[in-house]
Design an enzyme around this catalytic site. Structure first.
Site, PDB file in Angstrom:
ATOM      1  N   GLU A  15       0.897  -0.780   0.078  1.00 33.28           N
ATOM      2  CA  GLU A  15      -0.074  -0.241  -0.051  1.00 33.28           C
ATOM      3  C   GLU A  15       0.938   1.281   0.268  1.00 33.28           C
ATOM      4  OE1 GLU A  15      -3.737   0.716   0.363  1.00 33.28           O
ATOM      5  OE2 GLU A  15      -2.840   2.401   0.111  1.00 33.28           O
ATOM      6  N   THR A  45      -3.880   9.287  -4.195  1.00 34.77           N
ATOM      7  CA  THR A  45      -3.420   9.791  -2.658  1.00 34.77           C
ATOM      8  C   THR A  45      -2.518  10.424  -2.271  1.00 34.77           C
ATOM      9  OG1 THR A  45      -5.269   7.233  -2.348  1.00 34.77           O
ATOM     10  CG2 THR A  45      -3.889   8.382  -0.490  1.00 34.77           C
TER      11      THR A  45
HETATM   12  N1  HSE Z   1      -6.535   7.752   4.973  1.00 36.73           N
HETATM   13  C1  HSE Z   1      -6.687   8.014   3.473  1.00 36.73           C
HETATM   14  C2  HSE Z   1      -6.570   8.757   2.687  1.00 36.73           C
HETATM   15  C3  HSE Z   1      -6.691   6.353   2.552  1.00 36.73           C
HETATM   16  O1  HSE Z   1      -7.569   9.623   2.399  1.00 36.73           O
HETATM   17  O2  HSE Z   1      -5.535   9.497   2.293  1.00 36.73           O
HETATM   18  C4  HSE Z   1      -6.711   5.937   1.075  1.00 36.73           C
HETATM   19  O3  HSE Z   1      -5.385   5.482   1.155  1.00 36.73           O
END
Ligand code: HSE
Length: 307
Positions: A129, A182
């Site tokens: 990830e 992201t």
């Molecule tokens: N918690 C993460 C974000 C989830 O909001 O950036 C996305 O990978």
């Protein structure tokens, strides 16, 4: 013991409005299929990717990186081939990279006779990830691997809490066909937040957790608010405010950005409302020239599974 396994690795919704980087839940109508195969030749190979254009180089592919991390520690007496049938579009905000990262380690673990528990699988999947989001977080991985709602109490050391799922809770999602990375969606976030916003946010997180334990749908509605992240990220998603108003006016308990976007999710009490919310979301986006997909899903309490 079997030499090959076919798995379903589900899409997930991270953050769940108020729980940035800690809360998540698992979907059941969308996910990737993967085939993991034992080979005599040691090492990890990605032999097939169908659906989206992703790297075959193991070190650049999230499924490959998590598999390598696990393999380097376990030193199994065999290698593995990975086939990825990608249904979750990368950059969609519903845990595309997590599904791949979780799928390879889950499949390898099954083929090796399950030497690892779910926490260890999440730990190795986080290595994959991190390639996609440039930081190690588990709020998509934990619900993919454990199923249901999860809370990541801490990422290091990894501590995951499994939360109960009220039986009549349904998710509606709209995925506008734009890509938000992201890493970029994290880069626009402020490093500091006002104390009053922090107070509101942690009150909402605590309330949501309590509401899940007590199946209190009114409290879920009251708690599904994000005053910390949404004000910054919503500008990346065309028509976010209109979708949110339409969902809530149609009876959704709440509506927020799914993960880092662009997908938007709503939670509803019952499938009938969830489907009406889907129509309301479709109406909003039909008036734009942006293509989109929508889904209605019961919360998947099982998580990743063998087919
Ligand atoms: N918690 C993460 C974000 C989830 O909001 O950036 C996305 O990978």
């Amino acid at each position: 013991m079997s030499k090959e396994i076919k798995i379903f690795s589900p899409a997930t919704v991270a953050n769940v409005a108020c729980g940035f980087d800690v809360l998540g839940f698992c979907l059941d109508t969308i996910g990737d299929n993967m085939v993991i195969r034992k080979t005599e030749e040691k090492g990890i190979r990605i032999t097939k990717i169908v659906g989206h254009d992703l790297p075959y180089e193991v070190e650049k592919n999230v499924a490959g990186v998590s598999a390598l991390a696990m393999s380097e520690d376990l030193k199994p007496d065999c290698g593995f081939e990975i086939e990825i049938y990608k249904n979750i579009k990368p950059g969609s905000g519903i845990g595309s990279s997590s599904a791949s990262a979780a799928g390879s380690v889950y499949g390898m673990n099954e083929l090796l006779g399950k030497p690892l528990d779910k926490i260890k699988l999440t730990y190795y999947a986080m290595k994959g990830e991190a390639v996609a989001s440039q930081c190690e977080h588990a709020d998509n991985l934990a619900p993919a691997i454990f199923g249901g709602f999860t809370l990541v109490k801490s990422a290091c050391p990894l501590h995951v809490l499994e939360l109960p799922t009220p039986s009549n809770l349904y998710a509606t999602l709209i995925h506008p066909q734009i890509e938000i990375k992201t890493s970029e969606s994290r880069a626009i976030l402020p490093k500091d937040i006002p104390l009053q916003n922090a107070i509101t946010q942690w009150a909402n997180v605590g309330s949501l957790v309590h509401a899940l334990h007590t199946s209190d749908y009114d409290l879920i509605k009251n708690a599904l608010n994000d005053v910390v992240i949404e004000p910054f990220r919503k500008q990346l998603i065309p028509n976010f405010d209109n979708i949110k108003s339409a969902a809530i006016d149609t009876g959704a308990l709440g509506c927020a950005i799914s993960g880092s976007g662009p997908s938007i999710f709503a939670l509803s009490h019952g499938e009938v409302t969830a489907k009406k919310v889907e129509e309301a979301m479709q109406n909003v986006y039909s008036k734009t020239n942006i293509e989109f997909e929508t889904y209605v899903s019961k919360i998947n309490t099982e998580g990743i599974k063998t087919l």
